[in-house]
Design an enzyme around this catalytic site. Sequence first.
Site, short mmCIF file in Angstrom:
data_model
loop_
_atom_site.label_atom_id
_atom_site.label_comp_id
_atom_site.label_asym_id
_atom_site.label_seq_id
_atom_site.Cartn_x
_atom_site.Cartn_y
_atom_site.Cartn_z
N HIS A 1 6.03 -89.56 82.20
CA HIS A 1 6.22 -88.12 82.12
C HIS A 1 5.32 -87.45 83.15
CE1 HIS A 1 8.35 -87.42 78.03
NE2 HIS A 1 8.63 -88.64 78.46
N ASN B 1 10.15 -85.64 81.44
CA ASN B 1 10.49 -86.87 82.14
C ASN B 1 10.43 -86.74 83.66
OD1 ASN B 1 11.27 -88.70 79.95
ND2 ASN B 1 12.92 -87.25 79.56
N CYS C 1 8.12 -82.74 76.66
CA CYS C 1 7.23 -83.48 75.76
C CYS C 1 6.78 -82.54 74.66
CB CYS C 1 6.02 -84.02 76.51
SG CYS C 1 4.86 -84.87 75.43
N HIS D 1 8.16 -95.78 81.93
CA HIS D 1 8.75 -94.49 81.56
C HIS D 1 7.64 -93.45 81.61
CE1 HIS D 1 11.79 -92.23 78.94
NE2 HIS D 1 10.76 -91.41 79.03
N ARG E 1 20.42 -88.91 76.95
CA ARG E 1 19.91 -89.17 75.60
C ARG E 1 18.53 -88.53 75.41
NH1 ARG E 1 15.46 -91.04 73.09
NH2 ARG E 1 15.25 -92.68 74.68
N ASP E 2 17.53 -89.04 76.09
CA ASP E 2 16.17 -88.54 75.93
C ASP E 2 16.07 -87.10 76.40
OD1 ASP E 2 13.45 -88.56 75.38
OD2 ASP E 2 12.91 -89.46 77.29
#
Length: 313
Positions: free
Chosen positions: A222, A262, A253, A220, A27-28
């Site tokens: 990065h 990520n 990002c 979460h 998804r992300d």
Amino acid sequence: MTAAGLPMEVTAEGLPTRVRIHEVGARDGLQNEQAVVPTEIKAEFIRRLTDAGLPTVEATSFVHPKWVPQLADAEQLFPQLDGIDPHRLPVLVPNERGLDRALALGARRIAVFGSATESFAKANLNRTVDEALAMFAPVVARAKDAGVQVRGYLSMCFGDPWEGPVPVAQTVRVCRALLDLGCDELSLGDTIGVATPGHVRTLLASLDEAGVATSRIGVHFHDTYGQALANTFAALQHGITTIDASAGGLGGCPYAKSATGNLATEDLVWMLHGLGIETGVDLDRLAATSVWMADVLGRPSPSRTLRALSHKE
């Protein structure tokens, strides 16, 4: 792929014995790709990830196709995942319309996506922070009435590209508000990758003081500045047992140039297994899946562990 006995298991005191990895690559990760991945490939990707032992694989997002064209096929994708327990397949919903679409297909876990800062709330949702919370209220309430688990994502918890440093108290306030709406779990997002371990420890301690149970928090991170694993270790020391990660490091990002995006799931699993922390993940199968997806996308993965295991540069 993995040499026998590696990584060598050396435990550290005070860490959890098991961690749940919340996989966000499908998804992300894919929503940040310029190319639109075919629905059948997405379904195969998710199946391979679940087969590798990842307990939670975020499947898609029920947003308007105009805003995220890469995930416009949510209605076509979700039925192709038949046979996988829907409790393992959370989906993102932005509003009540998105919730209706998700529930109609049998989704049993959803997530809403808020912001700790006004600038990002305006840019991402065209609302103030409090207006976004008001929009989420009926979504969360209806989902809970339907017996659906709700995750609250909170972006910009550590820094914002327009506002700079984000006061800890500001992040805590919005976390508390999401829980008060009825969210079962929070995911604290370091959206532009500027967090450092001391900042992580301070925010988690402040959430403790605000009455937010550690068991309800996920993180979460990065890896924009190479801090994702260090920040994860700080979270583990605090007792956090839910870590978001993306297979092969998928997802960039958009607010920081040269950001690697990520935290790569392979890098996380290598560290956790070396610490003797159980994940249920088969690293070789996960790595093979990420190599396959990198080939589909036509570019190498930024995951250092994946590169080491696959010998692909």
